[in-house]
Structure formats: C-alpha cells, structure tokens
Design a protein around this motif. Structure first.
Motif: not given
Length: 500
Positions: A84-88
């Motif tokens: 789950d990508m929600f921070d870069d």
C-alpha cells in the motif's frame, strides 16, 4: 476473497490512517463476499501457517525485513501480494537518507503482484518506479456522511460568526515527520492568514490536536511564535470529533514538497463531513474539493463579511454527490474487490528447495530479524558489518587475506548440506555454536577487493561507499552452497549507502 492487511505494529491500530483506510472498508467488503483482517506484522511468527488462511496479503508501512519475508512466504504460497503506497519515501533518488527504503521497495517488488495507492498522485510516482505491476487507487473513505447534520451545523455556525465575529479554528493531525518538515511547521509557516482575519475585524482562537511525538521543544518554541491565541492537546478520535463540532474553520495548509503533494484527502473529507468550513492554502492538494473549500484567506474574509460560505444549505447536496464519488466506503471496497479478482492466479512451486532464502544482517540489524528469519525457514547470516553476537546459521567475516571474505557454516546447517563444500576439519566455536569453514571458489572482482579494504579500514564512510559491493560478493558466495538462494538484507541503519 480473504484479504490480510499487515501493519507495522499494534500501535498502528490506534493511528488515524489505519482506522480511516482499512477499518472503514472492512464492513463493506463483507457485502462483496470478502473479508479484511488487520494484523500487526510483529505477531506473524509462523508466517506460512497464518498466511495460508488468506487469498491476498497487503503490506502497509512494514519497511523492515519482516515485511520482505512475509511477502516472500506469501508469494511461495501462491497468494496475491501487494504493498500500500500512501507515503512517498521513494522518488527522492538524490536523498541518501532513504537508501534502505529504496532497497526495500526494489526487493519487495520481486514478490508482489499489485500495488494499492491512496491517491492518483502517489500512483504516478509508484508507476514510474514499479512499471510492471498493476496499480489500483483506493481513496481514503469517509466514516459517515449526514447531509442534514452538515446543513444544521454550518447554518448554526454562520449565525454565531455573524453575531460574535469570533472564529474558532481547528488544526488536527500528525504534527511531525522524522524526515520532512510538515505538520506543525506548515501551520506556523502559513499562520500569517490569522493576521488577515484579525485585521478584518475578527478574533481568532486556534485549537490544535496532534500526536505526542510532535511536541518537541523545537516545535513548541515554533508554536510560541504564533501571533494568535492557541491551545494544544493530544489527538484522539473523540477529541477530534468534538473539536470539529465546535469549530467554524479547519485550517489545513499544505507545502509543495513531493512528500506532501501525494497525501490523501482524508483530513479535508473528515472536516467537511463534520460541518465545518475549510481553508487550505499553499499546494492545492484538495483541488478535487475546490468548490467547497477556501484556498485563499481573502476569499474567506469576503464571505465572512456577507455571512455566506462555501459550505451552506444550498451546496450541501452537491457536496454529498462529490464526496460519494471521491470517498464512499462501499464504492472503494467494491473497487478493491473487483481489482483483486482481476489479477492472474499464481502458481505454487511444490518442488522448490526448502532453503530458499537468506537474511543477511547489516550494520544495524536486530535480534528480532534473526529470530523471525529462523522461524520462517530462512538462513540467518551475519555479515562482517553485523555487531550482534547471536547463534547465526552462517557467519561471514573478513578473511586473513585482506581482500576477501570467509564463510563459516553452523554445524546444524552443514549437516543439512551433507557437508558438501564444507571443510569438516575446520571446526571453530562462536556463541556456543560450532562452525565449519565453507569451501568457495568465488573470486572477488577488483572493485569488490577495493570495497573490502575500504570497509575494513574506512569506518562509517567506508561502509557507506562499499557495503553494496561486499553484499553482492556475499550473495554470490552463498549461492555456491545454496543454488538459487534469495538473499534479503536486514539493515535499519540510516547511514546513506549506495545501491548497486
């Protein structure tokens, strides 16, 4: 479809992000004949036994060797594996602080079949890094949307503002980040807006709810510079609900650094669902809700003077339609379920060798990583950089020849190999464990020899510049003992090390 979501720890269950992103769709997934289970990865001791009960696993912010091994085991079981990508933390390739996180992402993609994203912006970032994996955007859903309640609250607050010219402002959320200047820094950086409101004849009281970690002496000193009356308290779900019920305005400024530009709409959605006006200047993160929020304080002042606001009785129905499109939990869970069902089935290789993976411990690994590796049928390998004295399966140390490494295999591991490629006359003891020297014909390259010399004599700088090459040599050497061995690095050091 049985989905397991792995989060970093039990403390994560209390974080707003986990509550908003996962718990709000769990009930809706049942309507799609699916289920969502949340689990702390720290409780995943027997990964094979636990993961075999699910069809898909989603790894959320587990940036350690546990996350990598869980993904590895899940892929061997034939599960759909996603992150789950929600921070870069990944696109800043010129920032050496994130070397270990870029390694983590590069490694975990080998086991993944999909990527889940919280926004279209983070999807664009992820697709540029992981172009071969299918991506799906699941917006952070709202909790409840009651148009009648929103209408009642905004009307009541508008009347109160007209009568008192007193504005209660709410700022809520995570107030810090270990790597970026965000949160309370943004609040103070844009706080000149409060002077504009005061100059227009309005009094302002600011109430802040944030996390305990953010309340450092530096941040408290920063807040002391605010030219406005303010109070501060620790965030809780109950306090947030009460604050938004009582306040007229949510103040949500956003800076324009890459980390901030990919964040989700959840704070703005929460505020609007609570019947509150929103002022968000700086980067237009909430542009999809632009019709219902203020991006400039002068716009707000103009509306204050005529007591007619962006969210009012005549716009609530349109707000409902927009929020249903952007953050409806049923729609988001349905979209996720349909996406997972489109993924191609995975094949389980029943004939693969038992020893398929080795965890190589770097400068700052942990005893937990060592135990987790051994519990999940991975070799635990001490590199020459490792500073923990534990009963590893394999020891790698500098050889007497200053330009090479030496591999020692524990007696138990050597017996599993049938003592093939093992010098059985070379027994030595370390931490109450007997080891034998492995026979290897791997010859270091010229660059690897230089890296070994630099590692042995260069301290932290030598480590940063050379560890990648040395780890490559370790991987090749281990492969002579265990063909097709998958090597995973366990490294928690924030030192900037080069990726090969």
């Amino acid at each position: 479809m049985r989905l397991l979501v792995l989060v970093s720890s039990e403390d994560a269950f209390r974080q707003a992000g986990v509550r908003i992103r996962y718990q709000r769709i769990a009930e809706s997934l049942k309507a799609e004949d699916g289920s969502l289970t949340l689990m702390a990865i720290t409780g995943l001791d027997d990964a094979q036994k636990i993961l075999s009960q699910y069809d898909s696993v989603l790894i959320s912010k587990c940036y350690t060797v546990r996350g990598l091994l869980a993904a590895k085991v899940a892929s061997q079981l034939g599960l759909q594996v996603g992150i789950d990508m929600f921070d870069d933390y990944f696109s800043q390739t010129d920032d050496p602080r994130f070397s270990r996180l870029r390694y983590w992402l590069a490694k975990i993609q080998e086991y993944c079949t999909f990527v889940l994203c919280s926004t279209g912006a983070i999807r664009s970032v992820s697709e540029s890094i992981l172009p071969k994996l299918p991506h799906h955007v699941m917006n952070d859903p709202f909790d409840q949307l009651n148009p009648t309640l929103v209408e009642e609250r905004v009307s009541k607050k508008a009347m109160l503002i007209s009568a008192t010219k007193n504005i209660q402002v709410a700022w809520f959320g995570i107030g810090d980040n270990p790597n970026f200047s965000v949160g309370l820094v943004d609040l103070v950086g844009f706080s000149g807006d409060f002077s504009v409101l005061r100059d227009a004849g309005y009094s302002v009281q600011l109430k802040i709810l944030t996390n305990e970690r953010a309340l450092t002496s530096d941040n408290l000193s920063l807040l002391a510079s605010l030219d406005v009356d303010y109070s501060i308290d620790l965030w809780s779900e109950e306090k947030e609900a009460k604050l938004l019920e009582d306040s007229f305005l949510a103040y949500l400024p956003v800076n324009a650094q890459p980390f901030s530009r990919v964040k989700s709409l959840n704070r703005c959605v929460t505020a609007l669902c609570s019947g509150i006006q929103v002022l968000s200047n700086g980067y237009p993160l909430y542009k999809d809700l632009g019709r219902f929020i203020y991006s400039d304080v002068d716009q707000l002042v103009s509306d204050l003077d005529v007591c007619s606001f962006k969210v009012n009785a005549s716009t609530v129905s349109d707000l409902k339609v927009t929020l249903e499109m952007l953050a409806n939990p049923e729609a988001e869970s349905r979209g996720l379920f349909q996406f997972l069902n489109t993924l191609s089935p995975r094949v389980i290789d029943q004939n693969e060798n038992k020893i398929r993976c080795a965890v190589v411990h770097g400068r700052e690994s942990s005893g937990d990583a060592h135990k987790f590796a051994r519990k999940n049928q991975a070799l635990s390998v001490s590199s020459p950089y490792c500073r923990l004295n534990l009963n590893y399966d394999v020891l790698v140390r500098w050889s007497e020849d200053s330009h090479n490494i030496e591999i020692l295999v524990s007696e138990k591991t050597a017996s599993l190999l049938g003592y093939v490629n093992i010098d059985s006359t070379s027994k030595t003891k370390f931490v109450d464990t007997n080891y034998f020297r492995a026979i290897s014909d791997v010859v270091p390259t010229a660059v690897e020899k230089q890296s070994i010399a630099l590692s042995r004599n260069g301290g932290k700088v030598g480590y940063c510049l050379s560890c990648s090459n040395v780890l490559g040599l370790i991987s090749r050497s281990l492969s002579t003992l265990y063909p097709n061995l998958d090597v995973i690095l366990s490294e928690n050091s924030k030192l900037p090390w080069l990726l090969s």
